[in-house]
Scaffold this active site. Sequence first.
Site, PDB file in Angstrom:
ATOM      1  N   ASP A  75       8.807-139.179 -38.213  1.00  0.00           N
ATOM      2  CA  ASP A  75       8.566-140.325 -37.336  1.00  0.00           C
ATOM      3  C   ASP A  75       7.225-140.064 -36.666  1.00  0.00           C
ATOM      4  O   ASP A  75       7.089-139.135 -35.865  1.00  0.00           O
ATOM      5  CB  ASP A  75       9.689-140.435 -36.289  1.00  0.00           C
ATOM      6  CG  ASP A  75       9.441-141.599 -35.329  1.00  0.00           C
ATOM      7  OD1 ASP A  75       8.369-142.242 -35.426  1.00  0.00           O
ATOM      8  OD2 ASP A  75      10.330-141.866 -34.495  1.00  0.00           O
ATOM      9  N   TYR A  88      -0.292-154.800 -31.414  1.00  0.00           N
ATOM     10  CA  TYR A  88      -0.782-154.456 -32.753  1.00  0.00           C
ATOM     11  C   TYR A  88      -2.310-154.439 -32.758  1.00  0.00           C
ATOM     12  O   TYR A  88      -2.938-153.455 -33.146  1.00  0.00           O
ATOM     13  CB  TYR A  88      -0.248-155.465 -33.770  1.00  0.00           C
ATOM     14  CG  TYR A  88      -0.640-155.156 -35.189  1.00  0.00           C
ATOM     15  CD1 TYR A  88      -0.055-154.093 -35.865  1.00  0.00           C
ATOM     16  CD2 TYR A  88      -1.601-155.914 -35.859  1.00  0.00           C
ATOM     17  CE1 TYR A  88      -0.418-153.789 -37.171  1.00  0.00           C
ATOM     18  CE2 TYR A  88      -1.965-155.622 -37.155  1.00  0.00           C
ATOM     19  CZ  TYR A  88      -1.369-154.568 -37.814  1.00  0.00           C
ATOM     20  OH  TYR A  88      -1.723-154.264 -39.093  1.00  0.00           O
ATOM     21  N   SER A 133      -6.854-152.626 -39.358  1.00  0.00           N
ATOM     22  CA  SER A 133      -6.485-153.999 -39.723  1.00  0.00           C
ATOM     23  C   SER A 133      -7.622-154.924 -39.315  1.00  0.00           C
ATOM     24  O   SER A 133      -8.360-154.627 -38.359  1.00  0.00           O
ATOM     25  CB  SER A 133      -5.209-154.405 -38.978  1.00  0.00           C
ATOM     26  OG  SER A 133      -5.003-155.798 -39.094  1.00  0.00           O
ATOM     27  N   ASP A 159       7.103-140.316 -44.668  1.00  0.00           N
ATOM     28  CA  ASP A 159       7.590-141.640 -44.224  1.00  0.00           C
ATOM     29  C   ASP A 159       8.798-141.449 -43.314  1.00  0.00           C
ATOM     30  O   ASP A 159       9.540-140.453 -43.438  1.00  0.00           O
ATOM     31  CB  ASP A 159       7.982-142.505 -45.437  1.00  0.00           C
ATOM     32  CG  ASP A 159       7.935-143.988 -45.122  1.00  0.00           C
ATOM     33  OD1 ASP A 159       6.983-144.662 -45.563  1.00  0.00           O
ATOM     34  OD2 ASP A 159       8.850-144.486 -44.424  1.00  0.00           O
ATOM     35  N   LYS A 163      -4.716-151.091 -33.165  1.00  0.00           N
ATOM     36  CA  LYS A 163      -5.606-150.955 -34.333  1.00  0.00           C
ATOM     37  C   LYS A 163      -7.071-150.881 -33.905  1.00  0.00           C
ATOM     38  O   LYS A 163      -7.882-150.196 -34.532  1.00  0.00           O
ATOM     39  CB  LYS A 163      -5.378-152.120 -35.303  1.00  0.00           C
ATOM     40  CG  LYS A 163      -4.003-152.094 -35.985  1.00  0.00           C
ATOM     41  CD  LYS A 163      -3.835-150.867 -36.874  1.00  0.00           C
ATOM     42  CE  LYS A 163      -2.574-150.948 -37.715  1.00  0.00           C
ATOM     43  NZ  LYS A 163      -2.427-149.799 -38.620  1.00  0.00           N
TER      44      LYS A 163
END
Length: 507
Positions: free
Chosen positions: A66, A160, A147, A43, A164
């Site tokens: 990262d 986004y 998503s 993470d 995705k």
Amino acid sequence: MTRAERQAELSGFVVLITGAAAGIGWAAARRFAAQGARVLIADIDADKAASRARELGAAHASFGVDMAQPEQVAEMVRACVSRLGGLDVLVNNAGRTDTDGLGVVDQPVSTFENLVAVNLRGSLNAAEQAAAVMRRSGGGAIVNVASGAALRPVPFRNGYSASKAGVLAMTRHHACAWARDGIRVNAVAPGYTRTELVEALIGRGRIDPAAVARRIPLGRMAAPEEIAAAIAFLASPRISSITGATFLVDGGSLLGSFGPTGETNSRAAPAGKPAYVVIGACGPIGRAMVERLSAEDATVVALDADGRQMAALAAEVAECHALPVDILDEYAMAQALANVARRFGRIDGVANAVGADAVISGKSDEALADHLTGAVRVARTAGPILRQQGFGTLVNLTSIGGEVAFGDNVEAAASAGAVTMLTRTLACEWSGHGIRVNAIAAGPIDATAHAVRRMPLGRAVSAQDIAETAAFLLSAEAGYVTGSVITVDGGLSVHAGPDCSVAGYAT
Ligand SMILES: NC(=O)c1ccc[n+]([C@@H]2O[C@H](COP(=O)([O-])OP(=O)(O)OC[C@H]3O[C@@H](n4cnc5c(N)ncnc54)[C@H](O)[C@@H]3O)[C@@H](O)[C@H]2O)c1
């Protein structure tokens, strides 16, 4: 395999999860650890990742990364191998979203680029680094967390949605390229999930959970554990034929922006032994489903017209109740299901394999009459019982021929496409009654050598994998899955490239 054995099936496995310090990633980490795996919690929040790893126990580790930095991603994979001894499963979960509410032309390119760097390029780099390790050790599984936004546009969250959608295309490509290395690559597409982030937005009044729920057919958001269950299912070593698939876990959101339809009498299934009914139980797929469900602590009732084969099934699978009934006789079917509900007090799940073997093999001459009208008959006879209960689930078996042209039987293809849409319509119509309806679109289980060469995985689909998928969809673990169609086809439907047996293709 007993339930306890299944729960410990990942003993000795190493699982790397990105973005695992919070939300869906953390739920997945707990889930894999509970199944016996050693987990690397990666993470950007290194301190939180370390404290999460300590919470899981000494067998697990953490890594600060990262995902937008390729050299850190490579170091993360090396650290997984050196600290935990290998890498069997990668869960590409870390992701960011756009919250600025700006349209395509107004959003700075740097914001767009950062979303792509984390969500898409970071996942791509991690997958390629992990695949190099998995190839050397004989295989593995990669699950990418995409998503629902990858499947329909979300205005003002373009970076986004685009990133995705790229993740889904990457999933299909890697699945085909790496199938012959024993690496399966699949994606989960979650709907709205109540992670810490979403809870915080609710707390600050930025999200109205009641308004969101009104737009979801199942009438609620997902719990992170429900997404983690789908991730674990796709990564399971018990599954060998699912690759290149997108598993939609969204409470039916993609079906339409409306909440539970009609009357709502949804309730939780009562405690105690669930009862499952397999209709069309004597074909290879129906039989595999009966065998698989009989391994659960459940009542399993097999329905089929073939009395002789039913007697053989009852003799061989001692745990199942075999009920000969003409499944094309709607009245007889309704009577049989009513008897099952009376005798066992409930029907938790119906697996409909009527006409499925013939449609999946493309050999059916009467697909529209058997498979399609059969699916309507199953819905008409099982539906009233499930709706009255206020719980239950239906799984229809269909073929990838409903989505892509393969084989030469047009009627089988037309029936498969129709059953897929029937499944989605039923998921909408019954959502208010707490009933989930899903389909499995299977590839050939008895493929010819010619067809097998075109299949990324290089072998026919296993009936056991179809049964395993049905068992998952019927279980409470799939409680947020409705209106979904899962492909179990060895990657055949996503492959438009050259003959997969050509040397050098998988690079
Ligand atoms: N929550 C939802 O409603 C929802 C819906 C659909 C898809 N998803 C997807 O599921 C995944 C997990 O979402 P979540 O809701 O659990 O998010 P979350 O914000 O709760 O957790 C994401 C984790 O990723 C970490 N992270 C963020 N940027 C990173 C980076 N550059 N490198 C490494 N780690 C980074 C964060 O520190 C955090 O721990 C994401 O890919 C998200 O897009 C979430």
